[in-house]
Design a protein around this motif. Sequence first.
Motif, PDB file in Angstrom:
ATOM      1  N   GLN A 174       0.837  -1.183  -0.081  1.00 16.93           N
ATOM      2  CA  GLN A 174      -0.071   0.019   0.178  1.00 16.93           C
ATOM      3  C   GLN A 174       0.981   1.433   0.084  1.00 16.93           C
ATOM      4  N   ALA A 175       2.065   1.339   0.415  1.00 10.92           N
ATOM      5  CA  ALA A 175       2.893   2.321   0.630  1.00 10.92           C
ATOM      6  C   ALA A 175       3.359   2.968  -0.931  1.00 10.92           C
TER       7      ALA A 175
ATOM      8  N   SER B 294       4.353  10.499   3.734  1.00  9.63           N
ATOM      9  CA  SER B 294       3.322   9.909   2.815  1.00  9.63           C
ATOM     10  C   SER B 294       3.230   8.468   2.911  1.00  9.63           C
TER      11      SER B 294
ATOM     12  N   ASP C 131       1.527   7.610   6.009  1.00  9.66           N
ATOM     13  CA  ASP C 131      -0.046   8.233   5.844  1.00  9.66           C
ATOM     14  C   ASP C 131      -0.729   6.953   5.139  1.00  9.66           C
ATOM     15  N   ARG C 132      -0.155   6.653   4.091  1.00  7.46           N
ATOM     16  CA  ARG C 132      -0.919   5.447   3.265  1.00  7.46           C
ATOM     17  C   ARG C 132      -0.927   4.327   3.914  1.00  7.46           C
ATOM     18  N   LYS C 133       0.075   3.846   4.765  1.00  4.33           N
ATOM     19  CA  LYS C 133      -0.173   2.600   5.438  1.00  4.33           C
ATOM     20  C   LYS C 133      -1.216   2.784   6.859  1.00  4.33           C
TER      21      LYS C 133
ATOM     22  N   TYR D  36      -4.554   2.661   5.125  1.00  2.00           N
ATOM     23  CA  TYR D  36      -4.991   1.089   4.704  1.00  2.00           C
ATOM     24  C   TYR D  36      -5.395   0.456   6.219  1.00  2.00           C
TER      25      TYR D  36
END
Length: 144
Positions: A27-28, A104, A107-109, A112
């Motif tokens: 996801q990163a 960033s 935040d994405r991890k 998710y």
Amino acid sequence: MQTISTTDLAHRLRPVIARLARRMRQQAGGDLSPTQGAALNTVACHGPLTPSELAAREKIQRPTATRVLARLEEAGLIQRTADPADRRSSLVSTTPAGTDLLASVRDRKDAYLAQRLDRLSPEDLAALDRAAGILERVLEEGAE
């Protein structure tokens, strides 16, 4: 209540933790390998560091650390400065671009994982909160 052996629990937890970590890495996004991402994070958390200090913290060989740092420097994510304590060595630290990339990725991890946690009951969330604290203690006790 049935008691589970620590070996059986380890056998059950290991693949679950590994799959979760792999999915969060996926996801990163980005172009960093897991080794590069870990190195960049270590430099951000503990830097400035010498390449030898990074190798020790990451438990990798010094030549591997040198290659990883070269790639991160080429990407503009770290910068080198002279080590005032040893002119033969350098200190590495993150650049603003490296810091932004790490934020960033985090935040994405987090997004998710939060998206999946949103589906759980309050009881399950409380159980995971307790489990997180336990796993943190396990990692701290096992730190070498």
